[in-house]
Motif scaffolding. Sequence first.
Motif, short mmCIF file in Angstrom:
data_model
loop_
_atom_site.label_atom_id
_atom_site.label_comp_id
_atom_site.label_asym_id
_atom_site.label_seq_id
_atom_site.Cartn_x
_atom_site.Cartn_y
_atom_site.Cartn_z
N ARG A 18 2.56 0.38 -0.68
CA ARG A 18 1.92 -0.64 -1.56
C ARG A 18 0.77 -0.04 -2.36
NH1 ARG A 18 3.33 -5.90 -0.94
NH2 ARG A 18 1.41 -6.67 -1.91
N ILE A 19 0.05 0.88 -1.73
CA ILE A 19 -1.07 1.51 -2.46
C ILE A 19 -0.51 2.34 -3.62
CG2 ILE A 19 -3.01 3.13 -2.28
CD1 ILE A 19 -3.27 2.36 0.68
N ILE A 20 0.57 3.07 -3.35
CA ILE A 20 1.18 3.89 -4.40
C ILE A 20 1.61 2.99 -5.57
CG2 ILE A 20 3.18 5.34 -4.99
CD1 ILE A 20 3.17 6.44 -2.13
N HIS A 66 -7.42 14.88 -6.55
CA HIS A 66 -6.23 14.13 -6.97
C HIS A 66 -6.46 13.59 -8.39
CE1 HIS A 66 -2.37 12.64 -6.18
NE2 HIS A 66 -2.51 12.29 -4.92
N ALA A 67 -5.36 13.13 -9.01
CA ALA A 67 -5.47 12.56 -10.36
C ALA A 67 -6.41 11.34 -10.32
CB ALA A 67 -4.09 12.15 -10.86
N CYS A 97 -4.88 6.41 -3.10
CA CYS A 97 -3.89 7.27 -2.43
C CYS A 97 -4.61 8.48 -1.83
CB CYS A 97 -2.84 7.77 -3.42
SG CYS A 97 -1.68 6.50 -3.95
N ALA A 98 -5.51 9.07 -2.61
CA ALA A 98 -6.23 10.26 -2.14
C ALA A 98 -7.02 9.96 -0.87
CB ALA A 98 -7.16 10.77 -3.24
N ALA A 131 -6.43 7.45 1.21
CA ALA A 131 -5.50 7.09 2.30
C ALA A 131 -4.97 8.35 2.98
CB ALA A 131 -4.35 6.25 1.74
N ILE A 132 -4.71 9.39 2.21
CA ILE A 132 -4.19 10.63 2.80
C ILE A 132 -5.26 11.25 3.72
CG2 ILE A 132 -3.42 12.99 2.26
CD1 ILE A 132 -2.13 11.71 -0.32
N GLU A 133 -6.49 11.20 3.27
CA GLU A 133 -7.59 11.71 4.12
C GLU A 133 -7.64 10.92 5.43
OE1 GLU A 133 -11.88 13.23 2.76
OE2 GLU A 133 -11.73 11.05 2.79
N GLU A 134 -7.49 9.61 5.30
CA GLU A 134 -7.52 8.73 6.49
C GLU A 134 -6.37 9.09 7.45
OE1 GLU A 134 -7.57 4.20 5.93
OE2 GLU A 134 -5.57 4.57 6.78
N ILE A 135 -5.19 9.35 6.90
CA ILE A 135 -4.02 9.67 7.74
C ILE A 135 -4.27 10.97 8.54
CG2 ILE A 135 -1.59 10.42 7.66
CD1 ILE A 135 -1.39 8.52 5.12
#
Length: 454
Positions: free
Chosen positions: A67-69, A155-156, A162-163, A165-169
Motif C-alpha cells: 500500500r505504501i508503494i 532513495h528517490a 518506502c525508504a 519502511a525498508i529501514e524499519e524492516i
Amino acid sequence: MAIQTINPATNEIIKTFEAHTAEQVEEKLKAADEAFRQWKKTSFGERARLMNRCAEILEQDAEKYGRIITLEMGKPIKDSIAEVQKCAKVCRYYAEHAAEFLKDEEVESGASRSLIAYEPLGVVLAVMPWNFPFWQVFRFLAPALMAGNVGVLKHASNVPQCALAIEEIIHKAGFPKDVFHTLLVESKAVDAIIENPIVKAVTLTGSEGAGSKVAEKAGSEIKKTVLELGGSDPFIILEDADLEEASTVAVKSRMVNTGQSCIAAKRFIVVEGIANAFLEKMKEKMQALKTGNPLTDNCDYGPLARKDLAEELEEQVQQSVKKGAKVVLEGGREGKDSAYFKPMIIQDPKPGSPAYEDELFGPVAIVFVVKDETEAIRIANDHRYGLAGTVFTGNKERGLRIARQVETGAMFVNAMVASSPEMPFGGIKKSGYGRELSYIGIREFTNQKSIWVG
Ligand code: NDP
C-alpha cells in the motif's frame, strides 16, 4: 526536488519530509562505519538467520508495504504486493547461497598455496529510483549485507515512506541498527556523500544523466560504481512466431509497471509478412486494459509515478509524431493535471526523434516494420542503450542465434525480460556497467583478494 509523498492518482500531497542535515548524514555514516567493523566478522550463518527473518517480515506484511508503494508511486496494488514478495525471495536466495558464492577459491599456481578471498569493502551508498521502490533496494541490499558490507540509501525524493519502511524492516529483522540507514537527502547532497572517505563504493539505478553524474564524482574519488541505467529494449517478432503468444507477452512486457521499467519491451520490431496481424492483436490487447484507482484490484495500469513524468512522455511522443512517426493506437495524457497516460502505439519513428533515440518511460509502444531477420537485428542494435531484449520465433535454435547477435546484457527467447536472483542483471553501452544478482552480483562490492603462500 522536495522529499514528499504525493499520491500520483490524485495529486494530493500526503506528507513532506525534512531533509537530513549534513551533520545528521555524517553521524549516520560514522555509525555505519563503526557497525561495519563488527558486521564483517559475523558468520554467514548469523547473517543468513537475520536475512531469512527479513524475508518473513516482507511476506507477512506484503500488503501493508504494498500500500505504501502504491500510494507513493501509483502502481496497481497487486503489483506492489508482488514486488514486496519478490524482495523476500532475493533475501532467501542470498541467505542460502552467499557462503558458497564467497568461499575461498583455491588456485593452482607456483605457490605452496594460493587462493582468491572475497572480502567486504565497507559502507556502500545506494542511489535508487522510484519505479520498483522496494525491489531495487533489496536487489542491492540482500547481497551487500550477506557479503559483510553495510549500506546507506539515498532513495528517490518521491518515495520517502518506502525508504523509511525498508529501514524499519531491516531493524525489525534484528540486524544491528547501523548496518543500514536511509538518508533523507536531495540529489544535490549526493556529491558530498560520495566524497566522504567512509563511503567505499556506489551503486545507482536510474537515468543515464544521474548515472553519469554519480559515476563522474565516484571516478574522481577512485570509488567503484555499478550503474543500472535506461533501456529501450527491442522485442523482435519473426514470421514463424506464435502471434497470439507473442502479442500477449508484448503487451505485458510494454505495460509492466505502467510502462515504467528499464527492462520493459519498448521497441517492437516485426517482419512485414506478419506485421498487420501482430499489430491488430497488440492493439486489441492494449485497448482491453483497465485503469482506475491503483489501490483497487481491478486496475491493470495506474497513473505514472509523477505528473512531470507524464508531461515529459507526452512531449517525447509529440516530438516523434512531428518528425514522422505514425500513430497506430490513439492514447496519451488524460488531462493537463493528470499523471494518467492512456496506452499508445506509434510506428516507424524517424532517426533523430525521441522515440527512435531515447527511452520512453511509460505506456507507449514503438513499432518498426522490417523486411527480414537481418534488418530486425540492425534496428535492434541501432540504439545507444543495451540493457536486454526478446526474440519470438517458432525455432529455438534460431532464437538463440539471434540472441547472440543483439547487443544487450540479456536476451530472452520466446519470453518476457524479467530479473531473477539466479541470473546476472545489467546492461552494456549507455545502459550501464556491472552486474547485480547471481554470484556475479554479490562479488561486485567485494575485494577480490589474491593470497599467495610461498
Ligand atoms: P533519476 O535518474 O533522476 O532518479 C534516480 C535516482 O537518482 C533518484 O534517487 C534521484 O534522486 C537520483 N539522482 C538524480 N540526479 C542525481 C544527481 N545528479 N546526483 C545524484 N543523484 C541523483 O530519475 P527520474 O526520477 O528523474 O526519472 C527520469 C527518467 O529516468 C525516467 O523517465 C526514465 O527514463 C529514467 N529512469 C530509469 C530507471 C531505471 O530503472 N533504469 C528508474 C527511474 C528512472 P531525486 O529523486 O532526489 O532526484
